[in-house]
Design a protein around this motif. Sequence first.
Motif, PDB file in Angstrom:
ATOM      1  N   GLN A  11       0.874  -1.127  -0.029  1.00 37.38           N
ATOM      2  CA  GLN A  11       0.010   0.008   0.224  1.00 37.38           C
ATOM      3  C   GLN A  11       0.794   1.380  -0.113  1.00 37.38           C
ATOM      4  O   GLN A  11       0.669   2.029  -0.807  1.00 37.38           O
ATOM      5  CB  GLN A  11      -0.892  -0.024   1.151  1.00 37.38           C
ATOM      6  N   LEU A  14       2.363   1.623  -3.509  1.00 36.08           N
ATOM      7  CA  LEU A  14       1.096   2.125  -4.353  1.00 36.08           C
ATOM      8  C   LEU A  14       0.806   3.570  -4.238  1.00 36.08           C
ATOM      9  O   LEU A  14       0.842   4.430  -5.082  1.00 36.08           O
ATOM     10  CB  LEU A  14      -0.095   1.376  -3.832  1.00 36.08           C
ATOM     11  N   GLN A  15       0.860   3.971  -2.818  1.00 31.18           N
ATOM     12  CA  GLN A  15       0.639   5.418  -2.448  1.00 31.18           C
ATOM     13  C   GLN A  15       2.020   6.503  -3.198  1.00 31.18           C
ATOM     14  O   GLN A  15       1.641   7.227  -3.636  1.00 31.18           O
ATOM     15  CB  GLN A  15       0.436   5.806  -1.126  1.00 31.18           C
ATOM     16  N   ASP A  18       1.742   7.789  -6.581  1.00 32.47           N
ATOM     17  CA  ASP A  18       1.240   9.156  -6.779  1.00 32.47           C
ATOM     18  C   ASP A  18       1.968  10.108  -7.167  1.00 32.47           C
ATOM     19  O   ASP A  18       1.771  11.002  -7.911  1.00 32.47           O
ATOM     20  CB  ASP A  18       0.253   9.427  -5.570  1.00 32.47           C
ATOM     21  N   ASP A  68      -5.382  -4.776  -7.028  1.00 36.79           N
ATOM     22  CA  ASP A  68      -5.442  -3.371  -7.055  1.00 36.79           C
ATOM     23  C   ASP A  68      -5.182  -2.787  -8.491  1.00 36.79           C
ATOM     24  O   ASP A  68      -5.621  -1.800  -8.571  1.00 36.79           O
ATOM     25  CB  ASP A  68      -4.177  -2.893  -5.764  1.00 36.79           C
ATOM     26  N   THR A  69      -4.412  -3.447  -9.174  1.00 36.67           N
ATOM     27  CA  THR A  69      -4.119  -3.090 -10.538  1.00 36.67           C
ATOM     28  C   THR A  69      -4.903  -3.543 -11.651  1.00 36.67           C
ATOM     29  O   THR A  69      -4.800  -2.971 -12.663  1.00 36.67           O
ATOM     30  CB  THR A  69      -2.648  -3.350 -10.747  1.00 36.67           C
ATOM     31  N   GLY A  84      -1.069   5.343  -8.786  1.00 37.65           N
ATOM     32  CA  GLY A  84      -1.676   4.302  -8.574  1.00 37.65           C
ATOM     33  C   GLY A  84      -2.331   3.359  -9.290  1.00 37.65           C
ATOM     34  O   GLY A  84      -3.068   2.304  -9.079  1.00 37.65           O
ATOM     35  N   LYS A  85      -1.719   3.442 -10.846  1.00 37.48           N
ATOM     36  CA  LYS A  85      -2.444   2.635 -11.724  1.00 37.48           C
ATOM     37  C   LYS A  85      -1.374   1.935 -12.510  1.00 37.48           C
ATOM     38  O   LYS A  85      -0.324   2.548 -12.780  1.00 37.48           O
ATOM     39  CB  LYS A  85      -3.316   3.535 -13.005  1.00 37.48           C
TER      40      LYS A  85
END
Length: 108
Positions: A11, A14-15, A18, A68-69, A84-85
């Motif tokens: 997580q 992932l953040q 950004d 998540d992706t 995040g993608k």
Amino acid sequence: MNELHTLQQWQDALQESDGHPLFVMKHSSTCPISAAGYQEFLFYETELPKYVAVVQTARDVSQKIAEDTGVRHESPQVLLLKDGKAVWHASHYDIQRDNLAGAEERSS
């Protein structure tokens, strides 16, 4: 290179995407194809952060990355994350330094 062991580490990564792109690799420690991809990833020189999740020891992380992706799980697999993608991904023999460089160039 940072290893992802926990869902919280995933997580956080992932953040982190950004603010700027980063690479994440799913690696199988028992697969010779994955070993070859891992070497390409390891020796790819970049300023971008690089993360790896070893599927045998971080299966929940590997599954959460796919969830998540929206990118179906494969191993080996490299994803380039931005905001995040997953903006690019490759698996198996497509994990090569030239392909990583091309993906990074297109993401900037």
